[in-house]
Write a protein that holds these residues in place. Sequence first.
Motif, mmCIF file in Angstrom:
data_model
loop_
_atom_site.group_PDB
_atom_site.id
_atom_site.type_symbol
_atom_site.label_atom_id
_atom_site.label_comp_id
_atom_site.label_asym_id
_atom_site.label_seq_id
_atom_site.Cartn_x
_atom_site.Cartn_y
_atom_site.Cartn_z
ATOM 1 N N UNK A 115 0.861 -1.179 0.000
ATOM 2 C CA UNK A 115 0.000 0.000 0.000
ATOM 3 C C UNK A 115 0.898 1.230 0.000
ATOM 4 N N UNK A 116 0.718 2.070 -1.014
ATOM 5 C CA UNK A 116 1.544 3.264 -1.192
ATOM 6 C C UNK A 116 0.718 4.450 -0.685
ATOM 7 N N UNK A 117 1.114 5.024 0.457
ATOM 8 C CA UNK A 117 0.331 6.171 0.948
ATOM 9 C C UNK A 117 1.032 7.499 0.669
ATOM 10 N N UNK A 118 2.014 7.479 -0.244
ATOM 11 C CA UNK A 118 2.621 8.739 -0.679
ATOM 12 C C UNK A 118 1.669 9.338 -1.716
ATOM 13 N N UNK A 119 0.851 10.280 -1.260
ATOM 14 C CA UNK A 119 -0.212 10.796 -2.107
ATOM 15 C C UNK A 119 0.333 11.742 -3.184
ATOM 16 N N UNK A 120 1.345 12.532 -2.831
ATOM 17 C CA UNK A 120 1.857 13.529 -3.775
ATOM 18 C C UNK A 120 2.926 12.971 -4.707
ATOM 19 N N UNK A 121 3.584 11.902 -4.316
ATOM 20 C CA UNK A 121 4.638 11.341 -5.169
ATOM 21 C C UNK A 121 4.617 9.823 -5.143
ATOM 22 N N UNK A 122 3.549 9.220 -5.661
ATOM 23 C CA UNK A 122 3.456 7.755 -5.589
ATOM 24 C C UNK A 122 4.464 7.088 -6.530
ATOM 25 N N UNK A 123 5.287 6.207 -5.997
ATOM 26 C CA UNK A 123 6.308 5.560 -6.825
ATOM 27 C C UNK A 123 6.028 4.087 -7.057
ATOM 28 N N UNK A 124 5.155 3.478 -6.238
ATOM 29 C CA UNK A 124 4.984 2.030 -6.350
ATOM 30 C C UNK A 124 4.502 1.546 -7.718
ATOM 31 N N UNK A 125 3.571 2.245 -8.398
ATOM 32 C CA UNK A 125 3.147 1.729 -9.698
ATOM 33 C C UNK A 125 4.341 1.519 -10.637
ATOM 34 N N UNK A 126 5.268 2.482 -10.651
ATOM 35 C CA UNK A 126 6.416 2.342 -11.542
ATOM 36 C C UNK A 126 7.384 1.273 -11.038
ATOM 37 N N UNK A 127 7.703 1.337 -9.744
ATOM 38 C CA UNK A 127 8.710 0.431 -9.197
ATOM 39 C C UNK A 127 8.252 -1.030 -9.304
ATOM 40 N N UNK A 128 6.948 -1.271 -9.172
ATOM 41 C CA UNK A 128 6.449 -2.635 -9.276
ATOM 42 C C UNK A 128 6.093 -3.000 -10.719
ATOM 43 N N UNK A 129 6.314 -2.081 -11.640
ATOM 44 C CA UNK A 129 6.088 -2.391 -13.048
ATOM 45 C C UNK A 129 4.626 -2.424 -13.466
#
Lengths: 270, 327
Positions: free
Chosen positions: B95-109
Amino acid sequence: MPMLTGVKHIILVLSGKGGVGKSTVSTQLALAMKEAGFKVGLLDVDLCGPSVPYLLQLEGKDVHQCAEGWVPVYADAEQRLAVMSIGFLLKDRDDSVVWRGPKKNAIIKQFLSDVYWQDIDFLIIDTPPGTSDEHITVMENLKDLPCDGALLVTTSQAVSVEDCMKELSFCKKANIPVLGVLENLSGFVCPVCSECTNIFSSGGGLSLANLTNVPFLGSLPIDPSLGACGEKGQSCITVNPSSPAAKVFQELVQKIVEKSKETVKVADSL
Amino acid sequence: MEQHPADAPEHCPGTQSETAGKVSACAGCPNQSICASGAARAPDPGVGLVRNRLSSVRHKILVLSGKGGVGKSTFTALLTRALAALDIDRNVGVLDIDVCGPSQPRVMGVAGEQVHMSGSGWSPVYVDENIAVMSIGFLLKGPEEAVIWRGPKKNQMIRQFLSDVDWGELEYLIIDTPPGTSDEHLSAATYLQGADLDGAIIITTPQEVALLDVRKEIDFCKKMKIPILGIVENMTAFVCPKCHTPSNIFPPNTGGAAKMAEEKSLRLLGRLPLDPRVARSCDEGVNALTEFPDSPVVAAMHSIVKDLQAILRPAINTGGSESMDTS
């Protein structure tokens, strides 16, 4: 209460991503502007992670009250570089500032209205990562002030470039002019074999600038000595004038000075 | 329910405070009478919702760091993939709770994927058979779209992420956070504490300017009573791919994470060297653990996972794991 009286120009240092070098760029830019003969102010609005006091070796210094407001901390004896950060207001350097938005906004407003900057040519504002409370508050309060523009810092990685694009959208929505994109942590030159490795990939800053039509201001290599000269409160231009970083900052100062003349002209013609 | 409403006066004591509605700052505030009545101090209904939703998640781990760009998202992704590889039948959620700079979609492909809302909540995006990801990045039109929100809106989103995502049965839920000690962290900590949070892993890099902020995060965990599972030092040393000379790009000028862990009596879970291949794999969203099995990062990750399992094991035993592998 009029805000930032006596401040001629304002420059924002922004980045969507954390740890890309906003504070390093802010402090080095402030030092370079000071060396160029200007009176400079540096305001750190990163409340949860203020780095400027450490980077300029001003930790433990105190902010004093005078009749006109808060007296900032001066980084030099000639009082040409004034610094304000929440770091100066904390009792202990390990203390955390666990505040929600409204409290953060209140202190930023105070930083903008109650600091007695006296006459300074450039005020550089160092920000935390993101596009939230701190940024909205700064932007709202700068509406009627001489803001020259924002300097965006990114690394070459796609994760950082992506966040930087968000920050550019923020600038557009907030009507903040963008001075340009500066790429940091570009390549690392091995001190033994001089092989340059692009640890955080390469060219991201330039392609971001091209894609979004903003000026590209250069790229700073990964240079542990850049961090080290900041820690001594020195500009990389004085310490190592032939380094690539020194060149980038010299050009940056020139560009900012030129740009600032334009803003003055516009202001005069109004 | 917020401690400080969006329209709160500057010196709002907070709606949960004993003095809510009663101090001079409250004069003229539209919420004054509600606050003074004490209704705002009633427990947040969200805490119960989050507890119910996360009751099917065995372990919840926060990944924190005061500083940005130290590798929270990279570590989250590596940890998730390492935990998921342990047992294909056990699911791991991110769960990525970085609302202003979400990186998980990219990092997880999985950048560009969409999430769907169903009767049982939001369905997360699946990376592999047993990895589910949720991030605000899936709700945006494009990478350039900025989320310009003040605290209360971010908190609302985080509450929804914690209470409305249909994770199903999860062995681990790893929560990636933004830098700092503010709205996102307070909200996540408040909600998760009512839902058996195992604790936090703190990420840092070796140089003092990062440690400075990380100490603040440790102070935050103490204030919020979040157990710290351990510290991970990232970007420890860079080994030149040509001549194999190690360089300290981020020099540990004050002793690095090891010294800090000792000072704060915390466990140093491990150190991840700076490997450009791993950094690149984040941009490309590939699994560095299987792509570059020879990387020193992979070895370090395996040892971290082993330690982490040992720390969490007592909880596993009492949890009565019927799916324990006996073959």
